[in-house]
Motif scaffolding. Structure first.
Motif, mmCIF file in Angstrom:
data_model
loop_
_atom_site.group_PDB
_atom_site.id
_atom_site.type_symbol
_atom_site.label_atom_id
_atom_site.label_comp_id
_atom_site.label_asym_id
_atom_site.label_seq_id
_atom_site.Cartn_x
_atom_site.Cartn_y
_atom_site.Cartn_z
ATOM 1 N N TRP A 1 0.820 -1.204 0.000
ATOM 2 C CA TRP A 1 0.000 0.000 0.000
ATOM 3 C C TRP A 1 0.855 1.256 0.000
ATOM 4 O O TRP A 1 2.036 1.223 0.363
ATOM 5 N N GLY A 2 0.259 2.338 -0.413
ATOM 6 C CA GLY A 2 0.916 3.636 -0.358
ATOM 7 C C GLY A 2 -0.124 4.727 -0.212
ATOM 8 O O GLY A 2 -1.264 4.585 -0.679
ATOM 9 N N ALA A 3 0.243 5.813 0.464
ATOM 10 C CA ALA A 3 -0.685 6.924 0.676
ATOM 11 C C ALA A 3 0.072 8.240 0.574
ATOM 12 O O ALA A 3 1.159 8.388 1.143
ATOM 13 N N ARG A 4 -0.522 9.175 -0.140
ATOM 14 C CA ARG A 4 0.020 10.530 -0.229
ATOM 15 C C ARG A 4 -0.889 11.453 0.574
ATOM 16 O O ARG A 4 -2.080 11.562 0.307
ATOM 17 N N PHE A 5 -0.332 12.090 1.596
ATOM 18 C CA PHE A 5 -1.094 12.992 2.452
ATOM 19 C C PHE A 5 -0.877 14.440 2.014
ATOM 20 O O PHE A 5 0.263 14.900 1.909
ATOM 21 N N ASP B 1 2.943 18.114 3.649
ATOM 22 C CA ASP B 1 2.627 16.973 2.792
ATOM 23 C C ASP B 1 3.556 15.819 3.151
ATOM 24 O O ASP B 1 4.723 16.027 3.520
ATOM 25 N N ALA B 2 3.027 14.606 3.057
ATOM 26 C CA ALA B 2 3.814 13.432 3.452
ATOM 27 C C ALA B 2 3.442 12.238 2.600
ATOM 28 O O ALA B 2 2.354 12.179 1.998
ATOM 29 N N GLN B 3 4.342 11.284 2.562
ATOM 30 C CA GLN B 3 4.111 10.019 1.863
ATOM 31 C C GLN B 3 4.323 8.861 2.831
ATOM 32 O O GLN B 3 5.328 8.822 3.545
ATOM 33 N N PHE B 4 3.375 7.929 2.843
ATOM 34 C CA PHE B 4 3.464 6.700 3.619
ATOM 35 C C PHE B 4 3.415 5.537 2.638
ATOM 36 O O PHE B 4 2.649 5.573 1.672
ATOM 37 N N TRP B 5 4.183 4.503 2.897
ATOM 38 C CA TRP B 5 4.048 3.278 2.124
ATOM 39 C C TRP B 5 4.504 2.100 2.979
ATOM 40 O O TRP B 5 5.209 2.260 3.988
ATOM 41 N N VAL C 1 6.674 -0.261 7.471
ATOM 42 C CA VAL C 1 6.071 1.052 7.249
ATOM 43 C C VAL C 1 7.190 2.073 7.075
ATOM 44 O O VAL C 1 8.175 2.062 7.824
ATOM 45 N N ARG C 2 7.027 2.931 6.082
ATOM 46 C CA ARG C 2 7.977 4.032 5.868
ATOM 47 C C ARG C 2 7.169 5.305 5.654
ATOM 48 O O ARG C 2 6.170 5.304 4.925
ATOM 49 N N ALA C 3 7.556 6.382 6.303
ATOM 50 C CA ALA C 3 6.814 7.631 6.206
ATOM 51 C C ALA C 3 7.785 8.801 6.140
ATOM 52 O O ALA C 3 8.632 8.963 7.024
ATOM 53 N N LYS C 4 7.653 9.635 5.090
ATOM 54 C CA LYS C 4 8.545 10.770 4.896
ATOM 55 C C LYS C 4 7.728 12.001 4.508
ATOM 56 O O LYS C 4 6.685 11.891 3.862
ATOM 57 N N GLY D 1 12.488 15.265 5.450
ATOM 58 C CA GLY D 1 12.815 14.402 6.573
ATOM 59 C C GLY D 1 11.738 13.378 6.861
ATOM 60 O O GLY D 1 10.798 13.160 6.075
ATOM 61 N N ASP D 2 11.868 12.737 8.013
ATOM 62 C CA ASP D 2 11.016 11.610 8.366
ATOM 63 C C ASP D 2 9.856 12.033 9.263
ATOM 64 O O ASP D 2 10.000 12.908 10.122
ATOM 65 N N VAL D 3 8.712 11.368 9.065
ATOM 66 C CA VAL D 3 7.574 11.552 9.966
ATOM 67 C C VAL D 3 7.940 10.908 11.304
ATOM 68 O O VAL D 3 8.456 9.786 11.337
#
Length: 665
Positions: free
Chosen positions: A481-485, A521-525, A552-555, A561-563
């Motif tokens: 999965w992936g999500a763009r916030f 804005d952030a990206q999770f995958w 899980v990776r979130a940036k 940088g990192d969430v």
């Protein structure tokens, strides 16, 4: 406290053995309530038809996992972690998201607490009260509201009986765990005759400060108890109405502080399901509840109440379920309302002034065949109004209209393989703390400042799933999965230290970490997988293998940088052997270090988690009577929780051996 725990265990064992003796003496011809209920969608049916994977934890798993929080019961669910802040306050984390993005519910209704206001605040739903726990991710969360954008953890029990009962059935359990000298016991009874059914249950738990490889963790004790009663009336052709009342209370220490929390909640719920069968309209379901919650944060030396947090909340939902209509094989329309009044007294008023949150929403679910594909769609429109007072001291009203949609397809590629793909765009309104926090919060040792100008947060996501059956018992499930916030809301540590008056400076002597709420804005995958597969028959039993993993990776986008506070990845497996009398298993998980951390956050080391259990069912004719020995963290590893704000001060429990005696009658 250790003596009290042993006495609690012994007294519970006496009740349990009496129930077991009665179960041996007579066969009432009834089994305990154990049917799996899936609430991921208002549309009933095989959960494998969903494009996203719904996870469930059974009653036996809950008892084996132990712990005082719902998060403890979910320890081996891929993609799920816990905040681990205290023995009485560990909220579920799903795919790196927690608090305002993960909704905890009981039978679909809000937990109605203040655990989203601070990580030191517990959820007043004890796992001992659960028959099953369901983890919902993806499109199905639209049923529950914008505060469920990351997922839903739904605790399912029979406090409002769902089906008629003929006679008496129930369960009694007792358990003792070594790490904190924990003693606990439960009793639940369901009884019915004709159109009436009633339910009663109660539980109690006492735990001392728990042991770690580095010694005893100070102020990590827990005491809790609760009871509930409910009844249903069944009428017509498969219709029912019912209600329940629940009382919960707990006291627990905050291991990164010297205070403790005393919590209490009284809750009432109503549920009705009415079969209509008028044209396309098949059924109408109505659920509503009200809860009065309070907790006090207390200085143990003076017994002075430092802060008091109150929460009074209404939550209600009505759904109309339709059969086949035109191209749709099934559909549902629903409305939901919530009214939440929060207030804090004493030092708590320095952190967050009273707020009033109201929301009303309409939602729809549809299913339809599209050639060889099965389509599921959902949409939700929500109106949210939040009144509060930010740092300016001027009362402020914020209104939001989050709109969310999702669509998914499943494809039965073969008798064994089913594939799924889901796309969604989900919106979330900012929560009260993110908008209106104004100062010091001693529990997590932060000085927090909200932003009343925050915008709606939106997550555009894509998820692919695969389910593969291996024979009649084996199964593999996996998701990527992936999500763009857009406008992701988060609490950012600045690295400065503050005093109680809000004087903050780099390298300062204050004891509070500065934390400001903002948006980026952030990206999770990530990915999750689990497998259970038969291997061979040996020693008169079936030997099976299991594999489990998640990542899980979130940036922040744009090289930002990192969430912060994201759970680390893990991977491992084990073996399971069982016959009609013995069930034995072990699971070894390698948990990686977390080096992808936010500003002013600390890294955590990796570790190896070793768990094992053996369950003995001594009476072939009564498989409901079982003695279970469970070991957690058998390698006695030093564990710090990457998702916790207090991870620098708190070590998680060391080796724990747990003995559970249970009897269903």
């Amino acid at each position: 406290m250790r003596l009290r725990s042993m006495l609690l265990t012994a007294s519970s064992a006496g009740i349990l053995l009496a129930c077991a003796s009665a179960s041996q003496a007579q066969d009432l011809g009834h089994s305990a309530v154990s049917e799996v209920v899936v609430t991921a969608s208002p549309l009933s049916g095989d959960p494998d038809r969903f494009a996203t994977i719904v996870e469930q934890v059974s009653r036996d798993q809950v008892l084996g996992n132990g712990g005082a929080s719902i998060a403890d019961a979910l320890r081996n669910i891929p993609g799920v972690a816990g905040t681990g802040f205290a023995a009485g306050a560990s909220r579920p984390v799903i795919r790196g998201m927690d608090a305002q993005r993960v909704k905890v519910t009981e039978n679909g209704l809000s937990s109605s607490d203040v655990s989203d206001v601070g990580p030191d605040h517990g959820v007043p739903i004890d796992p001992l009260a659960a028959q099953d726990i369901e983890v919902v991710r993806g499109a199905a969360t639209l049923r529950y509201g914008s505060q469920a954008i990351g997922g839903v953890v739904n605790v399912i029990n029979n406090r409002i009986p769902m089906k008629p009962i003929d006679g008496i059935q129930g369960e009694a359990t007792t358990a003792y765990s070594s790490a904190a000298s924990t003693g606990e016991g439960t009793v639940s009874v369901d009884a019915g005759q004709g159109p009436f059914a009633v339910h009663l249950d109660g539980f109690g738990r006492r735990a001392s400060n728990y042991d770690t490889p580095d010694g005893v963790q100070p102020n990590s004790w827990f005491k809790g108890n609760g009871y509930s009663g409910g009844a249903s009336y069944f009428f017509g052709d498969d219709s029912r109405v019912g209600a329940s009342g629940t009382h919960y209370e707990a006291k627990y220490g905050i291991p990164s502080d010297d205070t403790f929390i005393r919590m209490k909640q009284d809750k009432g719920a109503f549920g009705g399901s009415f079969k209509v069968d008028q044209g396309a309209l098949q059924r109408i379901n109505v659920d509503a509840g009200y809860a009065d919650y309070t907790h006090s944060e207390i200085d143990p030396e003076t017994n002075e109440v430092l802060s008091t947090f109150n929460n009074k909340e209404w939550d209600g939902r009505a759904e109309a379920l339709f059969g086949a209509t035109g191209p749709l094989s099934a559909s549902a329309l629903g409305v939901q309302f919530q009214d939440r009044k929060f207030s804090a007294l004493g030092e708590g008023a320095d952190y967050l002034l009273p707020t009033h949150t109201q929301s009303v929403a309409g939602f729809a679910f549809v299913e339809a065949p599209v050639g060889p594909l099965q389509f599921q769609g959902a949409a939700r429109v929500e109106q949210v109004r939040i009144d509060g007072t930010p740092a300016s001291g001027i009362e402020t009203r914020r209104k939001y209209t989050p709109v969310s949609v999702s669509g998914g397809f499943t494809y039965q590629a073969s008798d064994a393989l089913r594939l799924g793909l889901t796309a969604s765009s989900a919106a979330r309104a900012p929560a009260q703390t993110e908008l209106f926090a104004i100062g010091p919060h001693d529990g997590p040792a932060t000085f927090e400042t909200g932003d009343p100008g925050l915008k709606i947060e939106r997550a555009n996501s894509l998820e692919a799933t695969a389910r593969y059956k291996i024979g009649s018992e084996g199964r593999i499930e996996a998701s990527v999965w992936g999500a763009r916030f857009d406008n992701y809301i988060y609490g950012a540590l600045t690295g400065r230290m503050c005093d109680d008056d809000g004087v903050c400076e780099a390298g300062g002597t204050g004891g509070l970490k500065e934390l400001n709420y903002g948006q980026r804005d952030a990206q999770f995958w990530g990915a999750e997988a689990k497998a259970f597969f038969p291997l061979t028959t040996v020693g008169g039993g079936k030997l099976s293998g299991q594999v489990l993993g998640d990542y899980v990776r979130a940036k922040f986008t744009g090289g930002g940088g990192d969430v912060p506070r994201i759970q680390p990845g893990r991977f491992g497996g084990g073996l399971d052997w069982d016959n009609e009398v013995i069930d034995a298993s072990f699971l070894v998980l390698a948990v990686s270090a977390q080096n992808h951390v936010g500003v002013a956050d600390s890294t955590t080391d990796g570790y190896t988690s070793v768990d094992a259990q053996i369950r003995w069912k001594p009476f072939a004719a009564k498989p409901g009577i079982a003695l279970t020995l469970v070991g957690h963290n058998l390698a006695d590893e030093t564990i710090r929780n990457a998702t916790a704000l207090n991870k620098d001060d708190v070590v998680m429990p060391g080796r724990d051996v747990r003995l559970v005696l249970s009897a269903k009658f």
